[in-house]
Scaffold this motif. Structure first.
Motif, PDB file in Angstrom:
ATOM      1  N   UNK A 117      24.591   5.955   1.878  1.00 49.06           N
ATOM      2  CA  UNK A 117      23.181   6.017   2.261  1.00 49.06           C
ATOM      3  C   UNK A 117      22.998   7.253   3.133  1.00 49.06           C
ATOM      4  N   UNK A 118      22.063   8.101   2.744  1.00 55.93           N
ATOM      5  CA  UNK A 118      21.881   9.369   3.454  1.00 55.93           C
ATOM      6  C   UNK A 118      20.602   9.432   4.279  1.00 55.93           C
ATOM      7  N   UNK A 119      19.690   8.487   4.102  1.00 53.27           N
ATOM      8  CA  UNK A 119      18.475   8.519   4.900  1.00 53.27           C
ATOM      9  C   UNK A 119      17.469   7.468   4.512  1.00 53.27           C
ATOM     10  N   UNK A 120      16.485   7.313   5.384  1.00 50.59           N
ATOM     11  CA  UNK A 120      15.352   6.429   5.126  1.00 50.59           C
ATOM     12  C   UNK A 120      14.096   7.158   5.565  1.00 50.59           C
ATOM     13  N   UNK A 121      13.134   7.236   4.663  1.00 47.74           N
ATOM     14  CA  UNK A 121      11.853   7.888   4.961  1.00 47.74           C
ATOM     15  C   UNK A 121      10.777   6.812   5.017  1.00 47.74           C
ATOM     16  N   UNK A 122      10.087   6.735   6.151  1.00 48.15           N
ATOM     17  CA  UNK A 122       8.986   5.797   6.327  1.00 48.15           C
ATOM     18  C   UNK A 122       7.670   6.537   6.118  1.00 48.15           C
ATOM     19  N   UNK A 123       6.837   5.991   5.267  1.00 42.87           N
ATOM     20  CA  UNK A 123       5.513   6.554   5.015  1.00 42.87           C
ATOM     21  C   UNK A 123       4.511   5.453   5.337  1.00 42.87           C
ATOM     22  N   UNK A 124       3.744   5.635   6.410  1.00 45.50           N
ATOM     23  CA  UNK A 124       2.812   4.600   6.857  1.00 45.50           C
ATOM     24  C   UNK A 124       1.388   5.125   6.826  1.00 45.50           C
ATOM     25  N   UNK A 125       0.502   4.258   6.381  1.00 43.73           N
ATOM     26  CA  UNK A 125      -0.926   4.518   6.366  1.00 43.73           C
ATOM     27  C   UNK A 125      -1.568   3.324   7.057  1.00 43.73           C
ATOM     28  N   UNK A 126      -2.322   3.580   8.129  1.00 40.01           N
ATOM     29  CA  UNK A 126      -2.871   2.468   8.911  1.00 40.01           C
ATOM     30  C   UNK A 126      -4.346   2.674   9.210  1.00 40.01           C
ATOM     31  N   UNK A 127      -5.036   1.564   9.331  1.00 43.76           N
ATOM     32  CA  UNK A 127      -6.421   1.551   9.787  1.00 43.76           C
ATOM     33  C   UNK A 127      -6.378   0.999  11.208  1.00 43.76           C
ATOM     34  N   UNK A 128      -6.708   1.867  12.171  1.00 46.60           N
ATOM     35  CA  UNK A 128      -6.618   1.503  13.594  1.00 46.60           C
ATOM     36  C   UNK A 128      -7.874   1.996  14.309  1.00 46.60           C
ATOM     37  N   UNK A 129      -8.852   1.116  14.486  1.00 44.44           N
ATOM     38  CA  UNK A 129     -10.071   1.532  15.182  1.00 44.44           C
ATOM     39  C   UNK A 129      -9.765   1.940  16.629  1.00 44.44           C
ATOM     40  N   UNK A 130     -10.434   3.001  17.078  1.00 49.38           N
ATOM     41  CA  UNK A 130     -10.366   3.385  18.479  1.00 49.38           C
ATOM     42  C   UNK A 130      -9.158   4.193  18.902  1.00 49.38           C
ATOM     43  N   UNK A 131      -8.405   4.746  17.961  1.00 44.15           N
ATOM     44  CA  UNK A 131      -7.246   5.555  18.323  1.00 44.15           C
ATOM     45  C   UNK A 131      -7.376   6.936  17.701  1.00 44.15           C
ATOM     46  N   UNK A 132      -6.883   7.956  18.413  1.00 42.41           N
ATOM     47  CA  UNK A 132      -6.902   9.294  17.830  1.00 42.41           C
ATOM     48  C   UNK A 132      -5.556   9.574  17.158  1.00 42.41           C
ATOM     49  N   UNK A 133      -5.522  10.598  16.354  1.00 44.38           N
ATOM     50  CA  UNK A 133      -4.340  10.911  15.547  1.00 44.38           C
ATOM     51  C   UNK A 133      -3.114  11.207  16.412  1.00 44.38           C
ATOM     52  N   UNK A 134      -3.300  11.868  17.546  1.00 44.18           N
ATOM     53  CA  UNK A 134      -2.175  12.210  18.420  1.00 44.18           C
ATOM     54  C   UNK A 134      -1.537  10.956  19.015  1.00 44.18           C
ATOM     55  N   UNK A 135      -2.352  10.035  19.528  1.00 49.28           N
ATOM     56  CA  UNK A 135      -1.808   8.788  20.082  1.00 49.28           C
ATOM     57  C   UNK A 135      -1.146   7.954  18.988  1.00 49.28           C
ATOM     58  N   UNK A 136      -1.774   7.918  17.821  1.00 47.47           N
ATOM     59  CA  UNK A 136      -1.185   7.163  16.709  1.00 47.47           C
ATOM     60  C   UNK A 136       0.188   7.716  16.343  1.00 47.47           C
ATOM     61  N   UNK A 137       0.308   9.027  16.237  1.00 49.11           N
ATOM     62  CA  UNK A 137       1.584   9.648  15.883  1.00 49.11           C
ATOM     63  C   UNK A 137       2.647   9.334  16.933  1.00 49.11           C
ATOM     64  N   UNK A 138       2.295   9.402  18.209  1.00 50.38           N
ATOM     65  CA  UNK A 138       3.242   9.103  19.287  1.00 50.38           C
ATOM     66  C   UNK A 138       3.701   7.649  19.223  1.00 50.38           C
ATOM     67  N   UNK A 139       2.772   6.742  19.049  1.00 51.82           N
ATOM     68  CA  UNK A 139       3.105   5.316  18.992  1.00 51.82           C
ATOM     69  C   UNK A 139       3.945   5.022  17.754  1.00 51.82           C
ATOM     70  N   UNK A 140       3.622   5.667  16.636  1.00 50.29           N
ATOM     71  CA  UNK A 140       4.403   5.464  15.410  1.00 50.29           C
ATOM     72  C   UNK A 140       5.840   5.952  15.596  1.00 50.29           C
ATOM     73  N   UNK A 141       6.030   7.102  16.230  1.00 54.48           N
ATOM     74  CA  UNK A 141       7.388   7.607  16.493  1.00 54.48           C
ATOM     75  C   UNK A 141       8.162   6.645  17.398  1.00 54.48           C
TER      76      UNK A 141
END
Length: 141
Positions: free
Chosen positions: A93-117
Protein backbone atom coordinates in the motif's frame (compact mmCIF):
# COMPACT_ATOMS: atom_id res chain seq x y z
CA UNK A 1 -16.09 1.39 26.39
CA UNK A 2 -13.72 -0.53 24.13
CA UNK A 3 -15.18 -2.07 20.98
CA UNK A 4 -13.48 -4.83 19.01
CA UNK A 5 -14.56 -5.44 15.42
CA UNK A 6 -13.94 -8.70 13.63
CA UNK A 7 -13.69 -9.95 10.10
CA UNK A 8 -12.58 -13.39 8.94
CA UNK A 9 -11.17 -14.66 5.69
CA UNK A 10 -11.35 -18.22 4.40
CA UNK A 11 -8.71 -18.75 1.68
CA UNK A 12 -8.15 -21.78 -0.54
CA UNK A 13 -5.17 -22.30 -2.84
CA UNK A 14 -1.99 -20.44 -3.67
CA UNK A 15 -1.67 -16.66 -3.77
CA UNK A 16 -2.02 -16.30 -7.53
CA UNK A 17 -4.49 -19.12 -8.21
CA UNK A 18 -6.42 -19.14 -4.95
CA UNK A 19 -9.48 -17.29 -3.81
CA UNK A 20 -11.21 -16.46 -0.61
CA UNK A 21 -14.14 -14.91 1.13
CA UNK A 22 -13.92 -12.16 3.72
CA UNK A 23 -16.85 -11.97 6.13
CA UNK A 24 -17.68 -9.02 8.34
CA UNK A 25 -18.31 -10.98 11.51
CA UNK A 26 -19.19 -8.22 13.96
CA UNK A 27 -22.04 -6.79 11.91
CA UNK A 28 -22.80 -9.67 9.58
CA UNK A 29 -23.26 -6.96 6.94
CA UNK A 30 -21.32 -8.62 4.14
CA UNK A 31 -19.49 -11.63 2.82
CA UNK A 32 -17.21 -10.63 -0.05
CA UNK A 33 -15.04 -12.51 -2.54
CA UNK A 34 -11.30 -11.70 -2.60
CA UNK A 35 -8.49 -12.87 -4.88
CA UNK A 36 -5.04 -11.87 -6.10
CA UNK A 37 -6.14 -11.01 -9.62
CA UNK A 38 -8.56 -8.37 -8.33
CA UNK A 39 -5.91 -7.04 -5.97
CA UNK A 40 -3.15 -6.77 -8.55
CA UNK A 41 -5.18 -5.91 -11.68
CA UNK A 42 -8.43 -4.40 -10.39
CA UNK A 43 -11.98 -5.70 -10.59
CA UNK A 44 -15.55 -4.47 -10.60
CA UNK A 45 -16.93 -7.62 -8.99
CA UNK A 46 -14.34 -8.78 -6.42
CA UNK A 47 -13.16 -6.73 -3.45
CA UNK A 48 -9.62 -6.23 -2.21
CA UNK A 49 -8.04 -5.49 1.17
CA UNK A 50 -7.36 -1.99 -0.13
CA UNK A 51 -11.02 -1.40 -0.96
CA UNK A 52 -11.91 -2.41 2.57
CA UNK A 53 -9.26 -0.03 3.95
CA UNK A 54 -10.64 2.72 1.69
CA UNK A 55 -14.13 2.13 3.11
CA UNK A 56 -12.75 2.35 6.64
CA UNK A 57 -10.76 5.50 5.87
CA UNK A 58 -13.63 7.31 4.12
CA UNK A 59 -16.11 6.58 6.91
CA UNK A 60 -13.65 7.38 9.73
CA UNK A 61 -12.57 10.66 8.15
CA UNK A 62 -16.19 11.70 7.52
CA UNK A 63 -17.00 11.10 11.18
CA UNK A 64 -13.88 12.96 12.37
CA UNK A 65 -14.59 15.92 10.09
CA UNK A 66 -18.26 16.09 11.11
CA UNK A 67 -17.23 16.06 14.78
CA UNK A 68 -14.58 18.76 14.27
CA UNK A 69 -16.94 20.99 12.28
CA UNK A 70 -19.63 20.65 14.95
CA UNK A 71 -17.06 21.50 17.64
CA UNK A 72 -16.22 24.62 15.61
CA UNK A 73 -19.87 25.72 15.83
CA UNK A 74 -20.44 24.97 12.14
CA UNK A 75 -22.13 21.57 11.97
CA UNK A 76 -22.22 20.15 8.44
CA UNK A 77 -25.38 19.46 6.49
CA UNK A 78 -23.51 16.76 4.58
CA UNK A 79 -20.03 15.28 4.22
CA UNK A 80 -19.29 13.07 1.21
CA UNK A 81 -15.86 11.41 1.22
CA UNK A 82 -14.14 9.09 -1.23
CA UNK A 83 -10.93 7.39 -0.16
CA UNK A 84 -8.67 5.98 -2.87
CA UNK A 85 -6.12 3.51 -1.50
CA UNK A 86 -3.28 2.61 -3.87
CA UNK A 87 -1.64 -0.83 -3.94
CA UNK A 88 1.54 -1.63 -5.89
CA UNK A 89 2.30 -5.37 -6.23
CA UNK A 90 5.74 -6.05 -4.80
CA UNK A 91 5.68 -2.82 -2.79
CA UNK A 92 2.38 -2.79 -0.92
CA UNK A 93 0.00 0.00 0.00
CA UNK A 94 1.56 3.26 -1.11
CA UNK A 95 -1.04 5.85 -0.14
CA UNK A 96 -4.57 6.96 0.56
CA UNK A 97 -6.16 10.00 -1.06
CA UNK A 98 -9.20 11.53 0.63
CA UNK A 99 -11.54 13.59 -1.54
CA UNK A 100 -14.25 15.32 0.50
CA UNK A 101 -17.10 17.54 -0.59
CA UNK A 102 -19.15 19.08 2.21
CA UNK A 103 -22.05 21.43 2.73
CA UNK A 104 -21.22 23.51 5.81
CA UNK A 105 -23.25 26.67 6.41
CA UNK A 106 -21.39 29.55 8.03
CA UNK A 107 -17.80 28.52 7.33
CA UNK A 108 -15.25 30.02 4.96
CA UNK A 109 -12.97 27.97 2.72
CA UNK A 110 -9.83 28.69 4.78
CA UNK A 111 -11.35 27.49 8.07
CA UNK A 112 -12.85 24.46 6.34
CA UNK A 113 -9.48 23.49 4.85
CA UNK A 114 -7.75 23.85 8.25
CA UNK A 115 -10.39 21.78 10.05
CA UNK A 116 -10.31 19.14 7.31
CA UNK A 117 -6.50 18.82 7.61
CA UNK A 118 -6.81 18.47 11.39
CA UNK A 119 -9.52 15.82 10.96
CA UNK A 120 -7.27 13.94 8.52
CA UNK A 121 -4.48 13.88 11.09
CA UNK A 122 -6.78 12.98 13.99
CA UNK A 123 -8.81 10.27 12.26
CA UNK A 124 -7.93 6.91 13.89
CA UNK A 125 -7.70 5.18 10.51
CA UNK A 126 -5.32 7.90 9.26
CA UNK A 127 -3.23 7.25 12.36
CA UNK A 128 -3.25 3.51 11.63
CA UNK A 129 -2.06 4.28 8.09
CA UNK A 130 0.77 6.53 9.30
CA UNK A 131 3.30 4.52 7.27
CA UNK A 132 1.85 5.71 3.95
CA UNK A 133 1.26 9.10 2.38
CA UNK A 134 -2.23 10.46 3.03
CA UNK A 135 -3.40 13.32 0.84
CA UNK A 136 -6.55 15.40 1.07
CA UNK A 137 -8.66 17.34 -1.40
CA UNK A 138 -11.36 19.26 0.50
CA UNK A 139 -14.11 21.24 -1.23
CA UNK A 140 -17.07 23.18 0.09
CA UNK A 141 -20.21 22.66 -1.94
Amino acid sequence: MTVTSEATTAWKGSLTDGEGTVSLVSSGAASLAVDWKARSEGSTSTTTPEELIAAAHASCFSMALSHALTGNGTPPESVDTTASVTFQPGTGITGSHLNVNAVVPGIDAEDFARIAEDAKAGCPVSQALAGVEITLEATLA
